[in-house]
Write a protein that holds these residues in place. Structure first.
Motif: not given
Length: 351
Positions: A259-260, A263-264, A323, A326-327
């Motif tokens: 998922q992260v 997204n990036i 983001l 994500s972090r």
């Protein structure tokens, strides 16, 4: 006795004194010597087990530990210290950089036998700051969502009731009734939109428990790259994938990590990237490093430090959640997510 002492000092416990073909008095002495050898062997093995256990414990802590003698020679260094310093080995403390950004180092002296030793402890402030940031944001978001939901729920309910309760007996003009009905519908629609937004954003504070498993990195990243290439309006984006070693494996939650990364990569395409590189490598400390680089519109230097803050966005229609979420996911997976802007935009994940 000389042989016994020499063998024991060299860790050799294979020798046994003979019990047959010797006089009885010597046999009794040899029985005692064999018992002594077995006892010393048992003590040595227990000491080795304790040492292995202690090394295992020290290598699992998140604080870097370096032990050096008076000449600066490194006698011991744990995995956390090597990871913070980004070096595979450390032989001498003079190898340490003069400056260690975001790392706090403390020194203390001690004695080990007849030797003076120096113990250095390293703390990675980046991870501590990320954890503190995530925890404080979670508390803030819980309060905000609670208050907003409490305010919007009655507004939406009352507006719907008023809209449904307008009748000819209360209003004589058809145009008045239509106008008020229209206004009530606007209130209802706005309230529902806000409630939907709050419900979606509430997910930021409630992540599923990571489901850790072992998987091969190559097919995992190839699947994500295929998803990216299949997105609408991707155009002529060149997505390059490099994995070393080719049979690299990782132990984490592949769904959350995917998922992260997705997204990036979507952000990179939206930034107008022509070339996107995905590099995965197993480091010396057995952690995995994934670098996502693109040549799209760079993140301005003065806002790079805010890029992971919730609600902060450089997109006209962005929500500023992607983001920061994500972090938070990477932090939950016991890793770090960082951004560098030169020479190109690069997000680095270390797990």
């Amino acid at each position: 006795m000389e042989y016994l002492i020499s063998a024991a000092m060299n860790g050799d416990f294979s020798y046994k004194f003979p019990l047959r073909g010797v006089p009885e008095y010597q046999r009794n002495i040899n029985v005692m010597l064999n018992s002594l050898v077995s006892h010393i062997e048992k003590l040595s093995e227990e000491a080795r087990q304790r040492e292995r256990f202690l090394n295992n414990v020290i290598n699992r802590v998140e604080v870097g530990i370096i032990v050096a003698n008076s000449d600066g020679h490194v006698m011991y260094v744990n995995n956390a210290a090597l990871k913070m310093l980004s070096v595979p080995v450390l032989k001498d403390i003079r190898q340490l950089p003069a400056e260690l950004p975001d790392i706090v180092m403390k020194r203390s002296n001690a004695r080990l036998g007849n030797d003076d030793i120096e113990v250095l402890t390293l703390s990675d402030m980046r991870r501590d700051l990320q954890l503190a940031e995530v925890e404080s944001l979670e508390k803030l978001i819980r309060v905000l969502t609670h208050e907003i939901m409490n305010s919007l729920t009655p507004v939406c309910s009352i507006a719907e009731s008023l809209s449904a309760g307008i009748s000819d007996e209360r209003l004589t003009e058809e145009s008045d009734r239509e106008e008020i009905s229209h206004q009530m519908e606007v209130i209802c629609s706005s309230s529902r939109s806000l409630m939907s937004f709050v419900k979606n954003f509430r997910q930021f504070t409630i992540l599923p428990e990571p489901q850790m498993r072992v998987f091969y990195v190559k097919p995992f990243l190839e699947r994500i790259v295929s998803l990216v290439r299949g997105l609408p309006n991707v155009g002529e984006v060149d997505v390059r994938l490099t994995i070393f070693p080719p049979d690299a494996m990782a132990y984490t939650d592949s769904d959350l990590l995917g998922q992260v990364i997705l997204n990036i990569l979507k952000n990179a395409i939206e930034a107008g990237a022509g070339i996107v590189t995905v590099e995965a490598e197993i480091r010396e400390d057995e952690s995995i490093e994934i670098k996502l680089t693109n040549d799209g519109t760079p993140v301005p230097e003065h806002i790079a430090s805010q890029i992971f803050t919730p609600f902060f966005t450089t997109k006209p229609t962005g929500s500023g959640i992607g983001l920061s979420l994500s972090r938070r996911i990477i932090t939950r997976l016991d890793g770090t997510l960082t951004l560098t802007t030169k020479p190109h935009t690069r997000f680095t994940i270390i797990l």
